[in-house]
Scaffold this active site. Structure first.
Site, PDB file in Angstrom:
ATOM      1  N   GLU B 308       6.567 -35.117 -36.009  1.00 39.42           N
ATOM      2  CA  GLU B 308       6.926 -34.487 -34.747  1.00 39.42           C
ATOM      3  C   GLU B 308       8.018 -35.289 -34.030  1.00 39.42           C
ATOM      4  O   GLU B 308       9.011 -34.734 -33.549  1.00 39.42           O
ATOM      5  CB  GLU B 308       5.679 -34.373 -33.863  1.00 39.42           C
ATOM      6  CG  GLU B 308       5.895 -33.556 -32.610  1.00 39.42           C
ATOM      7  CD  GLU B 308       4.603 -33.358 -31.831  1.00 39.42           C
ATOM      8  OE1 GLU B 308       3.616 -34.088 -32.099  1.00 39.42           O
ATOM      9  OE2 GLU B 308       4.581 -32.479 -30.959  1.00 39.42           O
ATOM     10  N   SER B 325       4.656 -31.973 -41.710  1.00 40.37           N
ATOM     11  CA  SER B 325       3.652 -32.928 -41.259  1.00 40.37           C
ATOM     12  C   SER B 325       2.619 -32.252 -40.365  1.00 40.37           C
ATOM     13  O   SER B 325       2.921 -31.283 -39.681  1.00 40.37           O
ATOM     14  CB  SER B 325       4.305 -34.075 -40.487  1.00 40.37           C
ATOM     15  OG  SER B 325       5.128 -34.826 -41.358  1.00 40.37           O
ATOM     16  N   ALA B 326       1.409 -32.814 -40.374  1.00 40.77           N
ATOM     17  CA  ALA B 326       0.298 -32.192 -39.661  1.00 40.77           C
ATOM     18  C   ALA B 326       0.566 -32.087 -38.163  1.00 40.77           C
ATOM     19  O   ALA B 326       0.214 -31.091 -37.530  1.00 40.77           O
ATOM     20  CB  ALA B 326      -0.971 -33.007 -39.902  1.00 40.77           C
ATOM     21  N   CYS B 327       1.220 -33.112 -37.601  1.00 41.33           N
ATOM     22  CA  CYS B 327       1.400 -33.135 -36.153  1.00 41.33           C
ATOM     23  C   CYS B 327       2.333 -32.031 -35.677  1.00 41.33           C
ATOM     24  O   CYS B 327       2.384 -31.717 -34.499  1.00 41.33           O
ATOM     25  CB  CYS B 327       1.950 -34.502 -35.729  1.00 41.33           C
ATOM     26  SG  CYS B 327       3.348 -35.045 -36.713  1.00 41.33           S
ATOM     27  N   VAL B 328       3.053 -31.389 -36.616  1.00 41.54           N
ATOM     28  CA  VAL B 328       3.994 -30.341 -36.246  1.00 41.54           C
ATOM     29  C   VAL B 328       3.325 -28.960 -36.307  1.00 41.54           C
ATOM     30  O   VAL B 328       3.808 -27.995 -35.739  1.00 41.54           O
ATOM     31  CB  VAL B 328       5.234 -30.408 -37.173  1.00 41.54           C
ATOM     32  CG1 VAL B 328       6.214 -29.301 -36.878  1.00 41.54           C
ATOM     33  CG2 VAL B 328       5.921 -31.754 -37.012  1.00 41.54           C
TER      34      VAL B 328
END
Lengths: 99, 386
Positions: B308, B325-328
């Site tokens: 992110e 990525s997971a945070c995105v």
């Protein structure tokens, strides 16, 4: 729902000489913790990382592959329910320092 | 000055020829193509021409091809219609095989069948480059139980081209119909012959959003999973968006001409990024097949940074990229493609170039990337130390 299978990191074999608690931390923090601390154990010894970010399931083994450390195993930790009744999954990742 | 928009695989601006076609069709193709009057016949003629032109590009017969309201709808209709047509008392809820790196629309449709009708779903693995394991895929096919298999032509995140010809052969040997999801590759690569069902999305070749392609090969069983009407060969209910379909057809014919020319330059740009990132950014890794790949997409991950922050910092520097990525993601799950490949999911960046991307913009990107990664690493480290 997943049933608890293991008593947590204490049941791990071989036993880690160091356990890092990264529960509640998002990737890449668990990886950074492992990278910072792996030299605190002797070559051939084991280090465990506890994490609940789903990305850790892929990223811990991927880091080991990139850094030529030995990824030993992923163990599911006992499930606990969060505030809304959803299962909160967490894992213990076992790594052996190989150099 | 052109903006370094590096997210063509998510969406690209409407091709100028498609834009002209769309505007003209708003005047000429607004009527109901099912009606017999002059205006209706005109809309019908335009729609039929668009169908013929797209079918020819994709290697389908015009009557095999229906326009849907999105690529996702095309996939859903293909999966549900093919499976439901072959479910029976004797076969039961049946079995579906997909690779682990299919587009989410494929995986969601299979999962929906599993939950609604108890269909068994086998998801077969890929190697570290994201390439489907043909042996495992073939082994998962069961002659009398597998109702449908699904494989993409190329991966939308890491660009790897899939061994579709081998899987087509394996499916034919066991009499299992194969859905080929060509969304990522249409316009870049010819569609491989031998599919049973085909899905694609106009948005991915420079056409407008809201136009997908569903083709069902002659002789392949398919039954409408939604209440049907007489539109689009009884496959897609509702009034078709004739102007958007015309624009999609025009964009595809433009893409075929232009992408053949631009793919050499784009491949050079992505080769450059593939080679330069590991040199310029310590602890970074490039994903996907270095050779068998789409020319315009390159994906890499940088250790110890969150995706992110990377996307935000690159945006601030003028570069629009996406990240697996997971945070995105809304679900906070990392990209299922990267996870299936077993490669690093954090610090992920996907660069996907428009046809007119310049080496200057690529070099500028390679200039700004290393200091941005270094800065984000420092910030993450400072936060994690608390």
């Amino acid at each position: 729902m997943t049933t608890p299978q293991r008593a947590g990191a204490g049941a791990l074999s071989p036993a880690p000489v160091l356990t890092l608690d990264a529960l509640g931390k998002k990737c890449p923090i668990p990886i950074i913790m492992l990278a910072d601390r792996i030299r605190d154990v002797q070559v051939g010894q084991h280090i465990a990382v506890l994490a609940d970010d789903p990305a850790a399931k892929t990223d811990l083994p991927a880091w080991c592959a990139l850094k030529s450390q030995e990824f030993v195993r992923t163990d599911e930790l006992p499930v606990r329910m969060d505030g809304v009744g959803a299962p909160h999954r967490a894992w213990s990742f076992l790594v052996r320092r190989s150099y | 000055m052109s903006v370094p928009y590096f997210d063509a695989a998510s969406a690209e601006p409407l091709h100028p020829r498609a834009r002209d076609a769309l505007l003209a069709a708003l005047d000429d193709g607004w009527a109901d193509p099912a009606r017999l009057h002059r205006e209706g016949r005109r809309a019908r003629l335009l729609l039929d021409r668009a169908r013929e032109s797209v079918a020819a590009e994709l290697g389908a017969r015009p009557d095999e091809l229906s326009f849907t309201t999105s690529g996702t709808q095309a996939v859903h209709l293909a999966v549900l219609g093919a499976v439901q047509a072959r479910q029976s008392a004797a076969r039961g809820p049946g079995h579906v095989v997909t690779s682990a790196v299919e587009h989410s629309s494929v995986l969601n449709a299979a999962d929906w069948l599993a939950r609604r009708s108890g269909t068994e779903v086998t998801t077969t693995g890929v190697d570290r480059l994201g390439r489907a394991d043909v042996g495992a895929f073939a082994e998962a096919l069961r002659q009398d139980r597998t109702l449908l298999a699904c494989l993409q032509t190329a991966n939308h995140e890491v660009a790897t081209i899939q061994p579709v010809a081998d899987v087509i052969e394996a499916c034919a040997r066991r009499g299992v119909p194969l859905l080929v999801d060509a969304a990522a590759s249409v316009g870049w690569l010819p569609v491989p012959a031998g599919w049973s069902l085909l899905a694609a999305s106009a948005r991915k070749w420079g056409g407008p959003a809201g136009v997908g392609i569903l083709a069902v090969s002659k002789g392949v069983r398919w039954r409408e999973p939604l209440p049907a009407d007489d539109r689009e060969n009884h496959r897609v209910p509702g009034f078709p968006n004739v102007p958007a379909v015309l624009a999609a057809a025009e964009a595809l014919s433009a893409a075929r001409g232009e992408r053949g020319v631009s793919s050499g330059a784009l491949r050079a740009h992505t080769d450059r990024i593939r080679a330069a990132v590991p040199e310029l950014v310590p602890d970074s890794v490039v994903h996907g097949d270095p050779d068998q790949r789409l020319p315009h997409i390159v994906t890499f991950s940088c250790l110890y940074v969150d995706g992110e922050a990377l996307v935000t910092e690159l945006d601030r520097a003028g570069f629009s990229v996406s990240s697996g990525s997971a945070c995105v993601s809304d679900t906070r799950q990392p990209s299922h493609v990267l996870a299936a490949m077993g490669v690093l999911t954090h610090g992920n960046v996907r660069v996907s170039l428009l046809g007119d991307a310049t080496s200057q913009s690529v070099e500028e990107f390679l200039d700004v990337l290393p200091p941005i990664v270094a800065r984000v690493r420092e910030t993450v480290r400072a936060t994690s130390a608390t």
